[in-house]
Design an enzyme around this catalytic site. Sequence first.
Site, PDB file in Angstrom:
ATOM      1  CB  SER A  30      -0.915   0.014   1.225  1.00 15.78           C
ATOM      2  OG  SER A  30      -0.145  -0.075   2.413  1.00 15.78           O
ATOM      3  CG  ASN A 117      -3.675  -3.798  13.502  1.00 15.70           C
ATOM      4  OD1 ASN A 117      -3.122  -3.767  12.399  1.00 15.70           O
ATOM      5  ND2 ASN A 117      -3.996  -4.933  14.106  1.00 15.70           N
ATOM      6  CB  THR A 162     -41.798  23.407  -9.698  1.00 14.80           C
ATOM      7  OG1 THR A 162     -42.954  23.727 -10.464  1.00 14.80           O
ATOM      8  CG2 THR A 162     -41.677  24.399  -8.552  1.00 14.80           C
ATOM      9  CG  HIS A 163     -42.683  19.700 -12.106  1.00 16.53           C
ATOM     10  ND1 HIS A 163     -42.816  18.412 -11.621  1.00 16.53           N
ATOM     11  CD2 HIS A 163     -43.426  20.480 -11.281  1.00 16.53           C
ATOM     12  CE1 HIS A 163     -43.620  18.415 -10.564  1.00 16.53           C
ATOM     13  NE2 HIS A 163     -43.998  19.663 -10.336  1.00 16.53           N
ATOM     14  CB  SER A 284     -16.096  20.781 -30.751  1.00 11.80           C
ATOM     15  OG  SER A 284     -16.071  19.825 -31.794  1.00 11.80           O
ATOM     16  CE  LYS A 290     -21.132  21.970 -28.926  1.00 14.07           C
ATOM     17  NZ  LYS A 290     -20.967  20.518 -28.958  1.00 14.07           N
ATOM     18  CG  ASN A 292     -18.391  21.705 -25.809  1.00 15.25           C
ATOM     19  OD1 ASN A 292     -19.448  22.069 -26.311  1.00 15.25           O
ATOM     20  ND2 ASN A 292     -17.493  20.972 -26.451  1.00 15.25           N
ATOM     21  CD  GLU A 297     -20.367  19.044 -20.492  1.00 10.66           C
ATOM     22  OE1 GLU A 297     -21.233  18.608 -21.237  1.00 10.66           O
ATOM     23  OE2 GLU A 297     -19.250  19.401 -20.903  1.00 10.66           O
ATOM     24  CE1 TYR A 324      -6.105  -2.795   9.623  1.00 10.63           C
ATOM     25  CE2 TYR A 324      -5.174  -4.997   9.377  1.00 10.63           C
ATOM     26  CZ  TYR A 324      -5.367  -3.714   8.901  1.00 10.63           C
ATOM     27  OH  TYR A 324      -4.823  -3.352   7.686  1.00 10.63           O
ATOM     28  CD  GLN A 329      -2.882  -2.397   2.589  1.00 18.11           C
ATOM     29  OE1 GLN A 329      -2.216  -2.677   3.577  1.00 18.11           O
ATOM     30  NE2 GLN A 329      -2.588  -2.853   1.389  1.00 18.11           N
ATOM     31  CE  LYS A 332      -4.057   2.958   4.575  1.00 15.77           C
ATOM     32  NZ  LYS A 332      -5.164   2.322   5.291  1.00 15.77           N
TER      33      LYS A 332
HETATM   34  N1  ARG Z   1      -1.186  -1.024   5.640  1.00 15.30           N
HETATM   35  C1  ARG Z   1      -2.078  -1.449   6.641  1.00 15.30           C
HETATM   36  C2  ARG Z   1      -3.434  -0.763   6.465  1.00 15.30           C
HETATM   37  O1  ARG Z   1      -3.486   0.191   5.788  1.00 15.30           O
HETATM   38  C3  ARG Z   1      -1.553  -1.128   8.003  1.00 15.30           C
HETATM   39  C4  ARG Z   1      -2.000  -2.041   9.079  1.00 15.30           C
HETATM   40  C5  ARG Z   1      -1.522  -3.441   8.805  1.00 15.30           C
HETATM   41  N2  ARG Z   1      -1.717  -4.306   9.910  1.00 15.30           N
HETATM   42  C6  ARG Z   1      -1.519  -5.592   9.777  1.00 15.30           C
HETATM   43  N3  ARG Z   1      -1.676  -6.289  10.829  1.00 15.30           N
HETATM   44  N4  ARG Z   1      -1.182  -6.149   8.669  1.00 15.30           N
HETATM   45  O2  ARG Z   1      -4.430  -1.159   7.003  1.00 15.30           O
END
Ligand code: ARG
Length: 466
Positions: A30, A117, A162-163, A284, A290, A292, A297, A324, A329, A332
């Site tokens: 990650s 965690n 309205t509408h 365009s 055009k 736009n 949008e 956990y 993960q 994020k």
């Molecule tokens: N990269 C993990 C997350 O975003 C961090 C926590 C990982 N904990 C574990 N016991 N593997 O959740």
Amino acid sequence: MNEDKKVSRKPWDGRFVEATEKMLEGFSASVHYDCRLYRQDIAGSKVHARMLARQGIIPDKDADAIDNGLSQIEEEIASGDFVWSNELEDIHMNIEQALVERIGEAGKRLHTARSRNDQVAADTRLYLREEIDRLNRLLSLLQKALLQQARAHKDLILPGYTHLQRAQPVLWPHHMLAYFEMFTRDRDRLQDCRKRVNICPLGSAALAGTGFPIDREYVAEQLGFHGITANSLDAVSDRDFIIEFLATAGIIMAHLSRLSEELIIWASAEFSFVDLPDGFCTGSSIMPQKKNPDVPELVRGKTGRVYGHLMSLLTIVKGLPLAYNRDLQEDKEALFDTVDTVCASVEIMAALVVRLVPKKKNIHRTVTQGFLTATDLADYLVKKGMPFRQAHSIVGKAVLRCISQGKDLAEMSLEDLKAFSSLIDEDIFEVLSIEGSVGTRRCPGGTAPERVTEALAKAEKKMTYE
Ligand code: ARG
């Protein structure tokens, strides 16, 4: 077992005999996105180490070394020189490993009495707290843009719909203030969400808390949290605070999308109510004529992304047993993309709104056609004693007559109007004018000029301190 295959860089590899599959490293890493949390991760680690020293859990000199080492790492990351490694999975292990490489033994004491965690939960909360404040400031800019637009064309009357059918005349500033209200509620929601974001989970460790004599209150206070979480199992697995933010962001996008939709319609040749500045439009590649409305949008389109992220998070947490689970993960990218999308959308809409130019002639034409004052005629009859339902029906017939004659109500002669009810007098023409119509709507929250002036002043006052 082949010892060569063992990888020694992983902090957790003591109980492993075989090396991690490369495929898994790529799949589970990650760090390519959670590296965004480096400032929060380092801030949390510094306070944690200081607390460990204060509590006599690690020597002071180790906490000093940790502090120094982390400062160097922070600089290196900020300058772009830090080398991230997938092998070390995430931001937490990358930084911890770099620290150990720099300061040795002392670095190995940092992870005492904590787990990734509670660490990741804390980092995410610190990050989101900051982004909520940034989003709040951007929303304030957008609100100011709406007020500027309201003030610039204070007397302009446009059709209220309205509408998407012309309904009753309203003041332009009343229309702008409607969006101001939406964003006021959004900002309230953000502040409410922030209360639940700003709680410190550190000390919950992996899931059960820790046996070390830690000082959670100190850590929370140093990091600017306003309290500590009450249950370790909940603290490491709670992502409600993200869901709440995504829901709030979803509502903000819904509001932006409504505004966008209106601008797109208003900018069409059929409506031609506003001119969007060239700098916010594109052409365009094939049709030379055009221009736009890409900004609204795109904002309307990006709304779908944010809704999708909310749905992702709700689905991710749905089947999770305590505490956990690695599924978390996945929170994020949804969060980061939401933050990026909603902030960029609010920012560009603020810039666009200030630059809007209403095409007053076109607007005026639409407001004087389409029987926008039909309700006023009915209300007039009611004020002269007729029950509303009866008045409604009479005015309906008058409108039918107007349609067949190709006229608006105000263009009928007094004679013609009198034919529908003897209660109608000369004073009807004031009532049938759009200014007259707007002027009568003096109830609180209505579109009468006095009410709108008050509302605008109130809104401006609210914004002066921002
Ligand atoms: N990269 C993990 C997350 O975003 C961090 C926590 C990982 N904990 C574990 N016991 N593997 O959740």
